[in-house]
Design an enzyme around this catalytic site. Structure first.
Site, mmCIF file in Angstrom:
data_model
loop_
_atom_site.group_PDB
_atom_site.id
_atom_site.type_symbol
_atom_site.label_atom_id
_atom_site.label_comp_id
_atom_site.label_asym_id
_atom_site.label_seq_id
_atom_site.Cartn_x
_atom_site.Cartn_y
_atom_site.Cartn_z
ATOM 1 N N CYS A 88 24.250 -16.796 -12.225
ATOM 2 C CA CYS A 88 25.375 -17.272 -11.405
ATOM 3 C C CYS A 88 26.745 -16.991 -12.012
ATOM 4 O O CYS A 88 27.757 -17.144 -11.323
ATOM 5 C CB CYS A 88 25.225 -18.764 -11.133
ATOM 6 S SG CYS A 88 23.656 -19.198 -10.351
ATOM 7 N N HIS A 377 27.883 -20.538 -2.340
ATOM 8 C CA HIS A 377 27.534 -20.004 -3.653
ATOM 9 C C HIS A 377 26.649 -18.764 -3.542
ATOM 10 O O HIS A 377 25.453 -18.803 -3.811
ATOM 11 C CB HIS A 377 26.835 -21.096 -4.470
ATOM 12 C CG HIS A 377 26.322 -20.635 -5.802
ATOM 13 N ND1 HIS A 377 26.986 -19.721 -6.600
ATOM 14 C CD2 HIS A 377 25.183 -20.972 -6.488
ATOM 15 C CE1 HIS A 377 26.285 -19.517 -7.706
ATOM 16 N NE2 HIS A 377 25.184 -20.250 -7.664
ATOM 17 N N CYS A 407 27.568 -22.864 -14.806
ATOM 18 C CA CYS A 407 26.194 -22.956 -15.303
ATOM 19 C C CYS A 407 25.360 -21.893 -14.597
ATOM 20 O O CYS A 407 25.706 -21.432 -13.514
ATOM 21 C CB CYS A 407 25.617 -24.346 -15.027
ATOM 22 S SG CYS A 407 25.581 -24.776 -13.272
#
Length: 420
Positions: A88, A377, A407
């Site tokens: 990510c 996201h 994270c």
């Protein structure tokens, strides 16, 4: 040593997967972002130092993904490009890499970005099918080919869909986060409240025109589609647990990120290059730090940024309170709250090498123009989205210092300092 200037960013609207961007590839979306940067900053036909791009949900044919995006961007075809993947934080890591090369004087200007889509998934066949197809291709005689063909079974044709689970635990990120919020005593109400403000801040920013020059229309979509301006704490409280259905779960579709499609890219340059070209400088990428945790043996999967921030603060002689803005990626609202609580915990901060807790932050400075729960996201795009968004907030403030924290899967994290 050159300072790394953030010139600007462009992204497509982030949308819920399996809706507006069906049959749209990562390359399609990210090429569009590059084209917008080229147009906005008059880079047509220019040779840039390098372009670093990435996506998590990659096809095997995307081995030269970044270079293909460059070739469709309008930049000089002598501009190189390479792929980056760190879950990510992929596009933030891409920006850090480009920034390091600028700071070292290797290049003067570059682009970092990322994209992801669940609506154009690389569906695979089983390993058994692949192995048999390879054996068939290399069989030399008719008899050998028949023998391989006879070994095929119907079950070999079953498709294999990508799954967002940790290979070493077999648990999804949401299941790991359920463990984290139980460990840290994070309530459902606190998670829903953070989600509520994520949506409210994003909508307020849209209404104020903040995103007008950051998000461009794409495929008929003009705005991020996940933002819910009409949501309420009451509505959020009615949603059922999404990852722990035993009745003890607190993570829901309302306080977790939804599967999203989108792409984003950021233009970075040396301060001297920006000055020579008359380009705006929104802010500077000052420093970054990566970290990992031993989640297999009990540490929280998404707690690596706590370690990275501790090291980053120490190296830059800063405290956690020395920031005007905190951009903490909301993979789950529960994960954000675990991170904040860990920084306030004396015993945990001793593990980070501090005698005292890092302390609390001013929550009014957190994700002030909306976070990932509201905006979306798309895995590879989030870092570039946050970096571009943060730089613009600092520019509009007329200065300040921001902490970015992301994270990632695999128990990793990447954090950065942006300053103006």
């Amino acid at each position: 040593m050159e300072k790394v200037a953030i010139i600007g960013s462009q992204r497509v609207p982030f949308v819920k997967s399996f809706t507006h961007y069906l049959r749209t590839s990562n390359q399609d979306m990210l090429t569009a972002c590059l084209q917008q940067l080229v147009s906005k900053y008059h880079l047509a036909g220019e040779r840039l130092g390098d372009v670093a791009l990435g996506a998590i949900m990659n096809r095997s044919t995307d081995w030269n993904f970044a270079r293909e995006c460059v070739l469709g961007s309008g930049l000089d075809s002598h501009t190189p490009g390479y792929n980056v993947v760190r879950a990510c934080s992929t596009s933030l890591d891409a920006a850090v890499q480009i920034g390091l090369r600028i700071k070292a004087g290797q290049i003067a200007v570059g682009i970092a970005g990322g994209s992801d889509t669940n609506s154009d998934l690389p569906i695979l066949f089983s390993k058994q099918f692949s192995w048999k197809m390879i054996a068939l291709r290399h069989a030399k005689t008719f008899g050998e080919k028949l023998k391989v063909l006879a070994s095929f079974r119907i079950k070999d044709l079953s498709p294999v869909y990508p799954s967002i689970v940790e290979p070493r635990t077999g648990l999804s990120m949401g299941q790991h986060t359920e463990r984290m919020v139980k460990e840290w005593g994070i309530t459902r109400e606190a998670q829903d409240e953070l989600a509520y403000y994520s949506h409210m801040n994003a909508e307020k920013a849209y209404q104020a025109g903040f995103f007008n020059d950051l998000v461009f229309p794409y495929k008929g979509v003009t705005k991020d589609t996940i933002i819910r301006p009409d949501t309420t704490l009451e509505k959020l409280a009615k949603l059922r647990p999404a990852f722990d259905t035993t009745g003890a779960g607190t993570l829901t579709a309302g306080n977790s990120t939804l599967y999203s499609d989108g792409a984003a890219a950021v233009l970075l340059a040396s301060e001297s290059y920006a000055r020579q070209r008359g380009l705006p400088v929104l802010a500077y990428l000052e420093d970054a730090e990566s970290a990992a945790v031993d989640y297999v043996n009990g540490e929280g999967l998404l707690m690596a940024p706590t370690y990275a921030v501790a090291r980053l603060l120490r190296r830059n002689h800063l405290t956690l309170q020395d920031f005007d803005l905190y951009e903490i990626h909301e993979a789950f609202c529960g994960q954000v709250l675990c991170t904040l609580k860990a920084w306030e915990d004396p015993a945990y901060c001793q593990r980070l090498g501090y005698d005292q807790p890092l302390g609390s932050i001013d929550r009014s400075k957190l994700n002030t123009t909306g976070g990932s729960v509201a905006i979306g996201h798309p895995f590879g795009a989030t870092g570039a989205r946050i970096l571009g968004q943060t730089a613009k907030v600092l520019h509009e403030r007329g200065g300040g210092r921001a902490l970015i924290s992301i994270c990632t899967a695999g128990g990793m994290g990447l954090v950065a300092i942006v300053q103006l």
